[in-house]
Motif scaffolding. Structure first.
Motif, PDB file in Angstrom:
ATOM      1  N   PRO A   1       0.805  -1.233   0.000  1.00 14.05           N
ATOM      2  CA  PRO A   1       0.000   0.000   0.000  1.00 14.05           C
ATOM      3  C   PRO A   1       0.837   1.282   0.000  1.00 14.05           C
ATOM      4  CG  PRO A   1      -0.793  -1.517   1.678  1.00 14.05           C
ATOM      5  CD  PRO A   1       0.464  -2.100   1.125  1.00 14.05           C
ATOM      6  N   VAL A   2       1.972   1.282   0.670  1.00 14.87           N
ATOM      7  CA  VAL A   2       2.802   2.485   0.732  1.00 14.87           C
ATOM      8  C   VAL A   2       3.433   2.757  -0.628  1.00 14.87           C
ATOM      9  CG1 VAL A   2       4.849   3.495   1.807  1.00 14.87           C
ATOM     10  CG2 VAL A   2       3.251   2.167   3.192  1.00 14.87           C
ATOM     11  N   ARG A   3       4.012   1.734  -1.238  1.00 15.08           N
ATOM     12  CA  ARG A   3       4.640   1.924  -2.543  1.00 15.08           C
ATOM     13  C   ARG A   3       3.593   2.207  -3.616  1.00 15.08           C
ATOM     14  NH1 ARG A   3       8.537  -2.815  -3.717  1.00 15.08           N
ATOM     15  NH2 ARG A   3       9.018  -1.520  -5.502  1.00 15.08           N
ATOM     16  N   ARG A   4       2.403   1.611  -3.474  1.00 16.22           N
ATOM     17  CA  ARG A   4       1.346   1.863  -4.458  1.00 16.22           C
ATOM     18  C   ARG A   4       0.890   3.320  -4.392  1.00 16.22           C
ATOM     19  NH1 ARG A   4      -4.504  -1.280  -5.017  1.00 16.22           N
ATOM     20  NH2 ARG A   4      -5.206  -0.092  -6.806  1.00 16.22           N
ATOM     21  N   SER A   5       0.720   3.854  -3.179  1.00 12.55           N
ATOM     22  CA  SER A   5       0.291   5.253  -3.078  1.00 12.55           C
ATOM     23  C   SER A   5       1.387   6.188  -3.595  1.00 12.55           C
ATOM     24  CB  SER A   5      -0.089   5.598  -1.639  1.00 12.55           C
ATOM     25  OG  SER A   5       1.036   5.508  -0.800  1.00 12.55           O
ATOM     26  N   ALA A   6       2.656   5.832  -3.360  1.00 14.15           N
ATOM     27  CA  ALA A   6       3.749   6.647  -3.903  1.00 14.15           C
ATOM     28  C   ALA A   6       3.742   6.590  -5.428  1.00 14.15           C
ATOM     29  CB  ALA A   6       5.093   6.160  -3.363  1.00 14.15           C
ATOM     30  N   TYR A   7       3.502   5.409  -5.986  1.00 13.92           N
ATOM     31  CA  TYR A   7       3.427   5.280  -7.446  1.00 13.92           C
ATOM     32  C   TYR A   7       2.244   6.069  -7.996  1.00 13.92           C
ATOM     33  CZ  TYR A   7       2.601   3.318 -12.049  1.00 13.92           C
ATOM     34  OH  TYR A   7       2.384   3.178 -13.389  1.00 13.92           O
ATOM     35  N   ASP A   8       1.105   5.993  -7.317  1.00 15.82           N
ATOM     36  CA  ASP A   8      -0.075   6.733  -7.775  1.00 15.82           C
ATOM     37  C   ASP A   8       0.178   8.242  -7.763  1.00 15.82           C
ATOM     38  OD1 ASP A   8      -1.495   4.434  -8.261  1.00 15.82           O
ATOM     39  OD2 ASP A   8      -2.563   4.461  -6.349  1.00 15.82           O
ATOM     40  N   ARG A   9       0.925   8.720  -6.764  1.00 12.36           N
ATOM     41  CA  ARG A   9       1.238  10.157  -6.715  1.00 12.36           C
ATOM     42  C   ARG A   9       2.154  10.551  -7.869  1.00 12.36           C
ATOM     43  NH1 ARG A   9       1.687   9.140  -1.180  1.00 12.36           N
ATOM     44  NH2 ARG A   9       3.938   8.988  -1.379  1.00 12.36           N
ATOM     45  N   THR A  10       3.096   9.667  -8.245  1.00 13.22           N
ATOM     46  CA  THR A  10       4.027  10.025  -9.317  1.00 13.22           C
ATOM     47  C   THR A  10       3.376   9.938 -10.686  1.00 13.22           C
ATOM     48  OG1 THR A  10       4.888   7.775  -9.506  1.00 13.22           O
ATOM     49  CG2 THR A  10       6.043   9.273  -8.025  1.00 13.22           C
ATOM     50  N   ARG A  11       2.346   9.118 -10.831  1.00 11.75           N
ATOM     51  CA  ARG A  11       1.724   8.975 -12.142  1.00 11.75           C
ATOM     52  C   ARG A  11       0.555   9.928 -12.335  1.00 11.75           C
ATOM     53  NH1 ARG A  11      -2.890   5.655 -12.566  1.00 11.75           N
ATOM     54  NH2 ARG A  11      -2.338   5.004 -14.651  1.00 11.75           N
ATOM     55  N   ALA A  12       0.170  10.662 -11.292  1.00 12.16           N
ATOM     56  CA  ALA A  12      -0.914  11.634 -11.412  1.00 12.16           C
ATOM     57  C   ALA A  12      -0.441  12.796 -12.296  1.00 12.16           C
ATOM     58  CB  ALA A  12      -1.324  12.148 -10.045  1.00 12.16           C
ATOM     59  N   PRO A  13      -1.339  13.366 -13.089  1.00 12.45           N
ATOM     60  CA  PRO A  13      -0.937  14.483 -13.957  1.00 12.45           C
ATOM     61  C   PRO A  13      -0.429  15.662 -13.132  1.00 12.45           C
ATOM     62  CG  PRO A  13      -3.109  13.695 -14.552  1.00 12.45           C
ATOM     63  CD  PRO A  13      -2.718  12.991 -13.287  1.00 12.45           C
ATOM     64  N   ALA A  14       0.691  16.197 -13.542  1.00 17.01           N
ATOM     65  CA  ALA A  14       1.265  17.366 -12.882  1.00 17.01           C
ATOM     66  C   ALA A  14       0.554  18.617 -13.390  1.00 17.01           C
ATOM     67  CB  ALA A  14       2.758  17.429 -13.186  1.00 17.01           C
ATOM     68  N   PRO A  15       0.717  19.755 -12.698  1.00 18.81           N
ATOM     69  CA  PRO A  15       0.066  20.984 -13.164  1.00 18.81           C
ATOM     70  C   PRO A  15       0.447  21.351 -14.595  1.00 18.81           C
ATOM     71  CG  PRO A  15       0.985  21.301 -10.967  1.00 18.81           C
ATOM     72  CD  PRO A  15       1.413  19.943 -11.436  1.00 18.81           C
ATOM     73  N   GLY A  16       1.637  20.975 -15.061  1.00 26.07           N
ATOM     74  CA  GLY A  16       2.053  21.285 -16.417  1.00 26.07           C
ATOM     75  C   GLY A  16       1.380  20.395 -17.449  1.00 26.07           C
ATOM     76  N   GLY A  17       0.683  19.364 -16.999  1.00 25.12           N
ATOM     77  CA  GLY A  17      -0.040  18.497 -17.904  1.00 25.12           C
ATOM     78  C   GLY A  17       0.692  17.216 -18.266  1.00 25.12           C
ATOM     79  N   THR A  18       1.884  16.998 -17.713  1.00 27.12           N
ATOM     80  CA  THR A  18       2.600  15.756 -18.003  1.00 27.12           C
ATOM     81  C   THR A  18       2.514  14.835 -16.808  1.00 27.12           C
ATOM     82  OG1 THR A  18       4.676  16.660 -17.176  1.00 27.12           O
ATOM     83  CG2 THR A  18       4.232  16.918 -19.537  1.00 27.12           C
ATOM     84  N   ALA A  19       2.359  13.565 -17.085  1.00 21.98           N
ATOM     85  CA  ALA A  19       2.286  12.580 -16.009  1.00 21.98           C
ATOM     86  C   ALA A  19       3.693  12.270 -15.523  1.00 21.98           C
ATOM     87  CB  ALA A  19       1.610  11.307 -16.510  1.00 21.98           C
ATOM     88  N   GLY A  20       3.815  11.947 -14.260  1.00 22.66           N
ATOM     89  CA  GLY A  20       5.114  11.617 -13.691  1.00 22.66           C
ATOM     90  C   GLY A  20       5.377  10.131 -13.743  1.00 22.66           C
ATOM     91  N   ALA A  21       4.932   9.448 -14.779  1.00 25.15           N
ATOM     92  CA  ALA A  21       5.088   7.999 -14.874  1.00 25.15           C
ATOM     93  C   ALA A  21       6.529   7.588 -15.126  1.00 25.15           C
ATOM     94  CB  ALA A  21       4.198   7.451 -15.983  1.00 25.15           C
ATOM     95  N   ASP A  22       7.416   8.571 -15.413  1.00 25.54           N
ATOM     96  CA  ASP A  22       8.806   8.199 -15.659  1.00 25.54           C
ATOM     97  C   ASP A  22       9.579   7.985 -14.367  1.00 25.54           C
ATOM     98  OD1 ASP A  22       8.533  10.868 -15.051  1.00 25.54           O
ATOM     99  OD2 ASP A  22      10.252  11.485 -16.246  1.00 25.54           O
ATOM    100  N   ARG A  23       8.963   8.260 -13.215  1.00 19.31           N
ATOM    101  CA  ARG A  23       9.630   8.074 -11.933  1.00 19.31           C
ATOM    102  C   ARG A  23       8.925   6.970 -11.162  1.00 19.31           C
ATOM    103  NH1 ARG A  23       8.479  13.680 -11.997  1.00 19.31           N
ATOM    104  NH2 ARG A  23       6.827  13.141 -10.583  1.00 19.31           N
ATOM    105  N   LEU A  24       9.662   5.943 -10.797  1.00 17.63           N
ATOM    106  CA  LEU A  24       9.112   4.865  -9.988  1.00 17.63           C
ATOM    107  C   LEU A  24       9.425   5.137  -8.529  1.00 17.63           C
ATOM    108  CD1 LEU A  24      10.007   1.680 -12.023  1.00 17.63           C
ATOM    109  CD2 LEU A  24       7.774   2.708 -11.718  1.00 17.63           C
ATOM    110  N   PRO A  25       8.613   4.614  -7.614  1.00 20.13           N
ATOM    111  CA  PRO A  25       8.918   4.786  -6.199  1.00 20.13           C
ATOM    112  C   PRO A  25      10.177   4.006  -5.847  1.00 20.13           C
ATOM    113  CG  PRO A  25       7.041   3.344  -6.490  1.00 20.13           C
ATOM    114  CD  PRO A  25       7.375   3.901  -7.832  1.00 20.13           C
TER     115      PRO A  25
END
Length: 117
Positions: A59-83
């Motif tokens: 659950p901890v790593r999943r929530s960290a991953y979900d935060r990184t893949r959420a769209p950033a204010p600039g409109g790009t997803a942070g999917a390039d960063r893994l927890p």
């Protein structure tokens, strides 16, 4: 190299429960059994499935991953960063963290039999 979406690797929705993630992982592992299918592509895909499951089941790593893949204010997803991955053999400890105190360890308990007279 683009990092794949971990939910897409397992074939589940981002709102999937832990039970659905485990079920999808087992289904994918049966499809990619490394003992029956031996080729580089299958081994690579099996590694991706295993890595996705290791991240999404915690659950901890999943929530960290979900935060990184959420769209950033600039409109790009942070999917390039893994927890960060935990250190081998030390569950929940992230590499680079200051060392924690070692867990309390007790030695073996020796029971003595009562002497018979």
């Amino acid at each position: 190299m683009e990092v794949p979406d971990l939910y897409a690797v397992l074939g589940v929705e981002p709102s999937a429960t832990a039970q659905a993630i485990t079920s999808a992982f087992r289904r994918r592992v049966r499809e990619l059994r490394p003992d029956t299918r031996v080729d580089a592509d299958t081994a690579r895909r099996f590694g991706q499935v295993r890595a996705a499951y290791e991240t999404l089941r915690d659950p901890v790593r999943r929530s960290a991953y979900d935060r990184t893949r959420a769209p950033a204010p600039g409109g790009t997803a942070g999917a390039d960063r893994l927890p960060p991955r935990p250190a081998p053999g030390r569950r929940g400890v992230v590499l680079g963290d200051p060392p924690a105190e070692p867990p309390l360890r007790a030695g073996p308990v020796r029971w003595e039999r009562p002497r018979r007279s």
